[in-house]
Design a protein around this motif. Structure first.
Motif, PDB file in Angstrom:
ATOM      1  N   THR A  84       0.831  -1.204   0.000  1.00 52.69           N
ATOM      2  CA  THR A  84       0.000   0.000   0.000  1.00 52.69           C
ATOM      3  C   THR A  84       0.861   1.248   0.000  1.00 52.69           C
ATOM      4  N   ARG A  85       1.942   1.229   0.796  1.00 52.52           N
ATOM      5  CA  ARG A  85       2.838   2.388   0.850  1.00 52.52           C
ATOM      6  C   ARG A  85       3.670   2.519  -0.411  1.00 52.52           C
ATOM      7  N   ALA A  86       4.009   1.415  -1.038  1.00 50.41           N
ATOM      8  CA  ALA A  86       4.892   1.439  -2.201  1.00 50.41           C
ATOM      9  C   ALA A  86       4.202   1.945  -3.459  1.00 50.41           C
ATOM     10  N   ALA A  87       2.895   1.920  -3.491  1.00 51.26           N
ATOM     11  CA  ALA A  87       2.162   2.301  -4.699  1.00 51.26           C
ATOM     12  C   ALA A  87       1.246   3.494  -4.430  1.00 51.26           C
ATOM     13  N   PRO A  88       1.828   4.700  -4.327  1.00 50.28           N
ATOM     14  CA  PRO A  88       0.973   5.867  -4.110  1.00 50.28           C
ATOM     15  C   PRO A  88       0.132   6.156  -5.357  1.00 50.28           C
ATOM     16  N   VAL A  89      -1.066   6.602  -5.124  1.00 50.15           N
ATOM     17  CA  VAL A  89      -1.970   6.932  -6.226  1.00 50.15           C
ATOM     18  C   VAL A  89      -1.715   8.381  -6.622  1.00 50.15           C
ATOM     19  N   PRO A  90      -1.459   8.646  -7.902  1.00 49.55           N
ATOM     20  CA  PRO A  90      -1.222  10.026  -8.314  1.00 49.55           C
ATOM     21  C   PRO A  90      -2.481  10.872  -8.133  1.00 49.55           C
ATOM     22  N   ALA A  91      -2.271  12.121  -7.845  1.00 46.91           N
ATOM     23  CA  ALA A  91      -3.400  13.021  -7.644  1.00 46.91           C
ATOM     24  C   ALA A  91      -4.070  13.334  -8.974  1.00 46.91           C
ATOM     25  N   ALA A  92      -5.378  13.331  -8.956  1.00 50.36           N
ATOM     26  CA  ALA A  92      -6.140  13.654 -10.161  1.00 50.36           C
ATOM     27  C   ALA A  92      -6.215  15.171 -10.299  1.00 50.36           C
ATOM     28  N   PRO A  93      -6.217  15.666 -11.513  1.00 51.98           N
ATOM     29  CA  PRO A  93      -6.346  17.103 -11.689  1.00 51.98           C
ATOM     30  C   PRO A  93      -7.702  17.580 -11.184  1.00 51.98           C
ATOM     31  N   VAL A  94      -7.691  18.704 -10.511  1.00 52.50           N
ATOM     32  CA  VAL A  94      -8.916  19.252  -9.951  1.00 52.50           C
ATOM     33  C   VAL A  94      -9.507  20.250 -10.944  1.00 52.50           C
ATOM     34  N   PRO A  95     -10.736  19.991 -11.413  1.00 54.46           N
ATOM     35  CA  PRO A  95     -11.332  20.926 -12.366  1.00 54.46           C
ATOM     36  C   PRO A  95     -11.722  22.233 -11.672  1.00 54.46           C
ATOM     37  N   VAL A  96     -11.588  23.316 -12.383  1.00 52.64           N
ATOM     38  CA  VAL A  96     -11.966  24.625 -11.878  1.00 52.64           C
ATOM     39  C   VAL A  96     -13.456  24.810 -12.137  1.00 52.64           C
ATOM     40  N   ALA A  97     -14.166  25.306 -11.145  1.00 53.81           N
ATOM     41  CA  ALA A  97     -15.607  25.499 -11.290  1.00 53.81           C
ATOM     42  C   ALA A  97     -15.905  26.407 -12.472  1.00 53.81           C
ATOM     43  N   GLY A  98     -16.798  25.989 -13.327  1.00 55.42           N
ATOM     44  CA  GLY A  98     -17.194  26.782 -14.480  1.00 55.42           C
ATOM     45  C   GLY A  98     -16.309  26.596 -15.694  1.00 55.42           C
ATOM     46  N   LEU A 112      -5.769   7.761 -14.972  1.00 56.56           N
ATOM     47  CA  LEU A 112      -5.317   7.762 -13.583  1.00 56.56           C
ATOM     48  C   LEU A 112      -6.109   6.756 -12.756  1.00 56.56           C
ATOM     49  N   LEU A 113      -7.422   6.714 -12.973  1.00 56.07           N
ATOM     50  CA  LEU A 113      -8.259   5.770 -12.238  1.00 56.07           C
ATOM     51  C   LEU A 113      -7.918   4.328 -12.624  1.00 56.07           C
ATOM     52  N   ALA A 114      -7.699   4.082 -13.902  1.00 57.81           N
ATOM     53  CA  ALA A 114      -7.338   2.738 -14.349  1.00 57.81           C
ATOM     54  C   ALA A 114      -6.013   2.298 -13.744  1.00 57.81           C
ATOM     55  N   THR A 115      -5.050   3.212 -13.655  1.00 67.39           N
ATOM     56  CA  THR A 115      -3.746   2.914 -13.055  1.00 67.39           C
ATOM     57  C   THR A 115      -3.906   2.601 -11.571  1.00 67.39           C
ATOM     58  N   LEU A 117      -6.582   1.489 -10.024  1.00 69.24           N
ATOM     59  CA  LEU A 117      -7.260   0.198  -9.865  1.00 69.24           C
ATOM     60  C   LEU A 117      -6.325  -0.963 -10.177  1.00 69.24           C
ATOM     61  N   ALA A 118      -5.470  -0.805 -11.148  1.00 70.36           N
ATOM     62  CA  ALA A 118      -4.530  -1.878 -11.512  1.00 70.36           C
ATOM     63  C   ALA A 118      -3.527  -2.122 -10.405  1.00 70.36           C
ATOM     64  N   GLN A 119      -3.193  -1.095  -9.639  1.00 71.28           N
ATOM     65  CA  GLN A 119      -2.221  -1.241  -8.556  1.00 71.28           C
ATOM     66  C   GLN A 119      -2.814  -1.943  -7.356  1.00 71.28           C
ATOM     67  N   ASN A 120      -4.118  -1.973  -7.228  1.00 69.09           N
ATOM     68  CA  ASN A 120      -4.771  -2.622  -6.077  1.00 69.09           C
ATOM     69  C   ASN A 120      -5.072  -3.998  -6.391  1.00 69.09           C
TER      70      ASN A 120
END
Length: 120
Positions: A84-98, A112-115, A117-120
């Motif tokens: 769990t510690r060895a495979a940090p999940v990269p942060a997803a870009p945060v959309p700006v409102a509007g 990013l989500l597929a990556t 999920l593949a790590q888990n």
């Protein structure tokens, strides 16, 4: 399509079904829930447990590590914690409102989500 009497691959399983499929007693599955925080089946009314496909995969892995490979419970806990510690999940870009959402940003979020999920 699943055969008569069989559930689809993505269907939730009860503790009895997981017990039958894996050959593990139900009390062992409940014990593992107390020892491995990664194993958290959904609990509905009456404390009825529903195992997701990823929970069933984890049960099979725990069974293999503990009963075939000779790990101790503590050893498996350390192994899972280090993974769990060895495979940090990269942060997803945060959309700006509007801001308009384009296909490229949605594709990058999907990747990013597929990556993750593949790590888990």
């Amino acid at each position: 399509m699943a055969a008569a009497g069989e559930k689809a691959a993505g269907a939730f399983r009860t503790i009895g079904e997981v017990s039958r499929d894996t050959g593990l007693p139900q009390h062992i599955l409940r014990y593992w829930e107390t020892r491995f925080p990664q194993l958290r089946p959904l609990q509905r009314a009456g404390k009825r447990r529903y195992y997701r496909p990823e929970d069933v995969a984890l049960v099979r892995r725990l069974d293999s590590l503990l009963n075939q490979e000779g790990y101790t419970v503590r050893g498996v806990q350390k192994l899972l914690a280090s993974e769990t510690r060895a495979a940090p999940v990269p942060a997803a870009p945060v959309p700006v409102a509007g801001a308009p959402v384009d296909a490229a940003s949605l594709t990058s979020i999907r990747d990013l989500l597929a990556t993750a999920l593949a790590q888990n």
